[in-house]
Design an enzyme around this catalytic site. Sequence first.
Site, PDB file in Angstrom:
ATOM      1  N   ASN A   8       0.771  -1.315   0.006  1.00 43.92           N
ATOM      2  CA  ASN A   8       0.049   0.010  -0.005  1.00 43.92           C
ATOM      3  C   ASN A   8       0.824   1.143  -0.147  1.00 43.92           C
ATOM      4  OD1 ASN A   8      -1.791   2.019   0.652  1.00 43.92           O
ATOM      5  ND2 ASN A   8      -2.204   1.269   2.675  1.00 43.92           N
ATOM      6  N   TRP A   9       0.880   1.891  -1.151  1.00 45.01           N
ATOM      7  CA  TRP A   9       1.735   3.092  -1.214  1.00 45.01           C
ATOM      8  C   TRP A   9       1.275   4.393  -0.567  1.00 45.01           C
ATOM      9  CZ3 TRP A   9       4.031   2.668  -6.862  1.00 45.01           C
ATOM     10  CH2 TRP A   9       4.974   1.300  -6.838  1.00 45.01           C
ATOM     11  N   LYS A  10       0.312   4.359  -0.261  1.00 43.20           N
ATOM     12  CA  LYS A  10      -0.415   5.426   0.438  1.00 43.20           C
ATOM     13  C   LYS A  10      -0.217   6.765  -0.436  1.00 43.20           C
ATOM     14  CE  LYS A  10       0.194   3.183   4.691  1.00 43.20           C
ATOM     15  NZ  LYS A  10       0.256   3.147   6.328  1.00 43.20           N
ATOM     16  N   HIS A  97      -9.278   1.138   5.847  1.00 48.49           N
ATOM     17  CA  HIS A  97      -8.055   1.128   6.264  1.00 48.49           C
ATOM     18  C   HIS A  97      -7.943   1.862   7.551  1.00 48.49           C
ATOM     19  CE1 HIS A  97      -3.787   2.338   6.692  1.00 48.49           C
ATOM     20  NE2 HIS A  97      -3.293   1.158   6.038  1.00 48.49           N
ATOM     21  N   GLU A  99      -6.109   4.429   8.555  1.00 47.49           N
ATOM     22  CA  GLU A  99      -5.952   5.818   8.217  1.00 47.49           C
ATOM     23  C   GLU A  99      -7.413   6.565   7.693  1.00 47.49           C
ATOM     24  OE1 GLU A  99      -2.466   5.240   5.741  1.00 47.49           O
ATOM     25  OE2 GLU A  99      -1.411   4.867   7.608  1.00 47.49           O
ATOM     26  N   GLU A 170      -4.854  -5.502  10.748  1.00 48.70           N
ATOM     27  CA  GLU A 170      -3.899  -4.679  11.221  1.00 48.70           C
ATOM     28  C   GLU A 170      -4.304  -3.757  12.592  1.00 48.70           C
ATOM     29  OE1 GLU A 170      -2.005  -3.043   7.185  1.00 48.70           O
ATOM     30  OE2 GLU A 170      -3.893  -2.185   7.321  1.00 48.70           O
ATOM     31  N   GLY A 176       2.859   1.668  10.950  1.00 49.58           N
ATOM     32  CA  GLY A 176       3.737   2.866  10.858  1.00 49.58           C
ATOM     33  C   GLY A 176       4.546   3.183  12.124  1.00 49.58           C
ATOM     34  N   SER A 215       3.855  -2.628  10.361  1.00 51.34           N
ATOM     35  CA  SER A 215       5.317  -2.477  10.415  1.00 51.34           C
ATOM     36  C   SER A 215       5.885  -4.101   9.869  1.00 51.34           C
ATOM     37  CB  SER A 215       5.604  -2.362  12.149  1.00 51.34           C
ATOM     38  OG  SER A 215       5.297  -1.071  11.979  1.00 51.34           O
ATOM     39  N   GLY A 237       5.320   0.762   4.660  1.00 50.16           N
ATOM     40  CA  GLY A 237       6.640   1.589   4.644  1.00 50.16           C
ATOM     41  C   GLY A 237       7.615   0.846   3.722  1.00 50.16           C
TER      42      GLY A 237
HETATM   43  P1  PGA Z   1       3.236  -0.086   7.672  1.00 53.36           P
HETATM   44  O1  PGA Z   1       1.787   0.338   7.108  1.00 53.36           O
HETATM   45  O2  PGA Z   1       3.577  -1.300   7.272  1.00 53.36           O
HETATM   46  O3  PGA Z   1       4.142   1.214   7.366  1.00 53.36           O
HETATM   47  O4  PGA Z   1       3.115  -0.357   9.225  1.00 53.36           O
HETATM   48  C1  PGA Z   1       0.879  -0.950   7.030  1.00 53.36           C
HETATM   49  C2  PGA Z   1      -0.437  -0.390   6.259  1.00 53.36           C
HETATM   50  O5  PGA Z   1      -0.816   0.745   6.508  1.00 53.36           O
HETATM   51  O6  PGA Z   1      -0.999  -1.272   5.753  1.00 53.36           O
END
Ligand code: PGA
Length: 254
Positions: A8-10, A97, A99, A170, A176, A215, A237
């Site tokens: 997931n490149w956000k 997600h 976020e 998640e 993150g 992470s 990330g």
């Molecule tokens: P992260 O993000 O690997 O940077 O913790 C995971 C995600 O948001 O799907």
Amino acid sequence: MKMCMAANWKMFKTRGEAVQTVKELLKRLDYSPPQDREVLIIPPFTAISTISPLIKDFSGFSLGAQNFYPADQGAYTGEISPNMLLDLDCQYALAGHSERRHIFQESDDLIGAKVKFGLKKGLKMILCIGETLEERKADQIETVLQRQLEKGLQNISEKNIQNNLCIAYEPVWAIGTGEVAGPKDIEEAHAYVRGRLKSVFPQEGDQVRILYGGSVKTDNCSEIIAIDKVNGLLIGGAGLQADSFSQIITAAAS
Ligand code: PGA
């Protein structure tokens, strides 16, 4: 069932940066991921049409979107519809997600509407669920997962999910932050989700892939995919660089 390795490149990467990363990733994987793995790239909307022609001739690679609005078209300024994504050869989409839930205040009901509409339009949906640190400390993990699953999958019939639904567990506190859930925590949460899926979808519940996210890095991915209840990874990330993403895609379970 193939493991799904999703990046997931956000809100990262211009088109040029996306092209560079995908080309390098393809090269590092010798244009073919391991037989038992599917590679899913989830770029920002603006890079989808640029990446699509780069991967379309190679099997084992798919494209996903980070979001959409659950309507065919209309006066929804700033939004994108599943039809527009399908038009770009995008097969997958995320919903729920953390976020989106926390920064953009998306409700369980809106997320449920997205899952239902996306499946109806022919997208493969990845429903993300997970507890916050406060919920974890208050011993509410299962209560939260149950609510997010129930609302996220409301009014979805068993025949709509055939090979088209994934769940991503998640834990919000692990996204993150560099904090990873321990193998036992992951195994327990995945077992709980599998149990719920089987009770809601007695025929198909076993076939739904359950991914872990939060992470995931090159140095912990082998241990996570060794947990037999983990059917893939959702990577933030570490999915941004071809080097680390390719190492995770090809990692052996250990
Ligand atoms: P992260 O993000 O690997 O940077 O913790 C995971 C995600 O948001 O799907």
